[in-house]
Design an enzyme around this catalytic site. Structure first.
Site, mmCIF file in Angstrom:
data_model
loop_
_atom_site.group_PDB
_atom_site.id
_atom_site.type_symbol
_atom_site.label_atom_id
_atom_site.label_comp_id
_atom_site.label_asym_id
_atom_site.label_seq_id
_atom_site.Cartn_x
_atom_site.Cartn_y
_atom_site.Cartn_z
ATOM 1 N N LYS A 270 0.957 -1.364 0.465
ATOM 2 C CA LYS A 270 0.505 -0.409 0.224
ATOM 3 C C LYS A 270 1.008 1.190 0.150
ATOM 4 O O LYS A 270 0.341 2.253 -0.932
ATOM 5 C CB LYS A 270 -0.927 -0.164 1.192
ATOM 6 C CG LYS A 270 -1.691 1.292 1.238
ATOM 7 C CD LYS A 270 -3.366 1.695 2.548
ATOM 8 C CE LYS A 270 -3.751 2.270 2.542
ATOM 9 N NZ LYS A 270 -4.614 2.402 3.894
ATOM 10 N N HIS A 360 3.211 0.382 8.200
ATOM 11 C CA HIS A 360 3.043 1.470 8.455
ATOM 12 C C HIS A 360 3.842 2.169 8.278
ATOM 13 O O HIS A 360 5.255 2.304 8.651
ATOM 14 C CB HIS A 360 2.049 1.667 9.895
ATOM 15 C CG HIS A 360 0.954 0.975 9.748
ATOM 16 N ND1 HIS A 360 0.386 0.955 10.873
ATOM 17 C CD2 HIS A 360 -0.016 0.613 9.182
ATOM 18 C CE1 HIS A 360 -0.778 -0.052 10.621
ATOM 19 N NE2 HIS A 360 -1.072 0.490 9.345
#
Length: 405
Positions: A270, A360
């Site tokens: 992502k 993240h």
């Protein structure tokens, strides 16, 4: 003498090889030949005699021919050659026909495909083909206004697709910005749609975040009797807690069994950054068991129908539903929240290591993003502790209590 509609309708060619010219005034005349009647305008521009074609009768009536003559005379008064203006208008129409929304969108999809994962590419393509192209696909980019886009998006709203409609608006805006870059549009008209769409209620992926129900879930997973590939994927999911799309597209070329690492290329992530997943002994055992079955192919978990594609994106969720876990209770994506919560609140693992393992954005003390190998030994130990803890829960060992302040 000015022409009349009756004369134009009834006049016949005389058989002259060059035809006959019947003047109407101010340069306009009707050129009658054996093959048809042609409107022409004679004029001078920069000292040169020129002729402008204004159309063919009866498709172009006398009134329309006069209107076209008057428009040409206005251009001459402004110092513009009407023949040049006509060519530019024709070219502009050809450019518009070559730059419809559909053609530009497909060109943009092809040019930017390398920037996103295959699953994302397929999803964006599906959105455009289903929700946008049927409504504005045939329109030239330069002719599409905010209301045209809004009308298409309203249809998505009407069927309750509130989560997707905002994403489709963003994608449509990207197509327009690409069109601006290639000269097919003047601006991104979706910028005028701010605040025009209903907002979706914020939602989160359902996840079990307490040790006892997690132990029950792990026992259900190990009791699951589906296809061996699905069983292995289901058991591996909580051990690595990557996004479902990353797990189902796992490739053998990305796995280093000797180094006990899964190296996911940035194109699949992502955040578009390479990511390393340290593999616990439990994860390695699962993969070694899978290798004889699927190691000859590309994907670790191939489609049950064909080995040329990865497992379906709904496979893990379908297995969870089959085990009795409703989508409001737990989801495939929810294993990430499960790990994030319990590793922090129960096991006391370092939050920065957990966040890094979740892929993240994590920054060091100087505000720089950590690279993929940052704290790898510590993350390897953390992943092994997590796998061991899951085994303990599954086997019904005493639960570690929530740490107190």
């Amino acid at each position: 003498m000015a022409l009349t509609d009756t004369f134009v309708k009834n006049v016949k060619p005389t058989g002259s090889a060059t035809g006959e010219k019947h003047t109407d005034g101010q340069g306009l005349y009707l050129h009658v030949k054996g093959v048809g009647k042609y409107w022409r305008m004679s004029y001078r521009f920069t000292g040169k005699q020129k002729t402008l074609a204004l159309g063919v009768y009866p498709a172009v009536s006398l009134a329309k021919a006069r209107a076209r003559r008057d428009k040409a005379r206005e251009l001459l008064a402004d110092g513009i050659d009407p023949s040049t203006a006509k060519r530019e208008e024709k070219r502009a129409k050809a450019d518009a026909a070559a730059h419809t929304f559909e053609l530009v969108a497909r060109d943009w999809l092809a040019k930017t495909a390398a920037e996103r994962a295959a699953t994302t590419q397929n999803k964006i393509t599906s959105w455009l083909e289903k929700d946008v192209i049927p409504f504005i696909g045939s329109l030239p980019m330069s002719a599409i206004g905010p209301r045209d886009v809004l009308a298409a998006l309203r249809k998505m709203e009407a069927r309750g697709a509130l989560d997707s409609v905002h994403r489709v608006k963003q994608v449509t805006g990207q197509v327009f910005r690409y069109a601006v870059a290639i000269g097919a549009a003047e601006r991104d008209v979706t910028q005028d749609l701010k605040g025009s769409l209903a907002k979706a209620a914020p939602s989160h992926f359902a996840a079990i975040t307490e040790p006892k129900p997690l132990g029950d879930l792990m026992r259900s997973i190990f009791a699951y009797g589906g296809h061996p590939n699905v069983v292995a994927a289901l058991r591996l999911t909580p051990l690595v807690f990557v996004r479902p799309g990353e797990l189902r597209t796992m490739e053998w070329a990305e796995i280093d069994l000797e180094a006990a690492e899964w190296r996911i290329p940035g194109a699949k992530m992502k955040m578009k950054a390479d990511h390393i997943v340290p593999l616990s002994t439990q994860a390695l055992a699962l993969l070694r068991c899978m290798h004889p079955a699927t190691g000859h192919g590309k994907f670790v978990f191939p489609s049950l129908r064909t080995g040329e594609r990865p497992m379906s994106e709904n496979t893990i969720n379908a297995a969870l539903r089959g085990m009795g876990y409703a989508k409001e209770v737990h989801s495939a994506h929810g294993f990430r929240a499960t790990a994030r919560t319990i590793m922090d609140e129960v096991l006391g693992e370092r939050v920065d290591l957990i966040e890094h393992q979740l892929a993240h954005a994590v920054k060091d003390v100087n505000g720089r993003a950590y690279n993929r190998t940052a704290h790898l030994p510590a993350r390897r130990e953390m992943m092994q502790r997590w796998a061991d803890y899951l085994d303990k829960l599954r086997m019904g060992a005493d639960l570690i209590q929530l740490k107190t302040a």
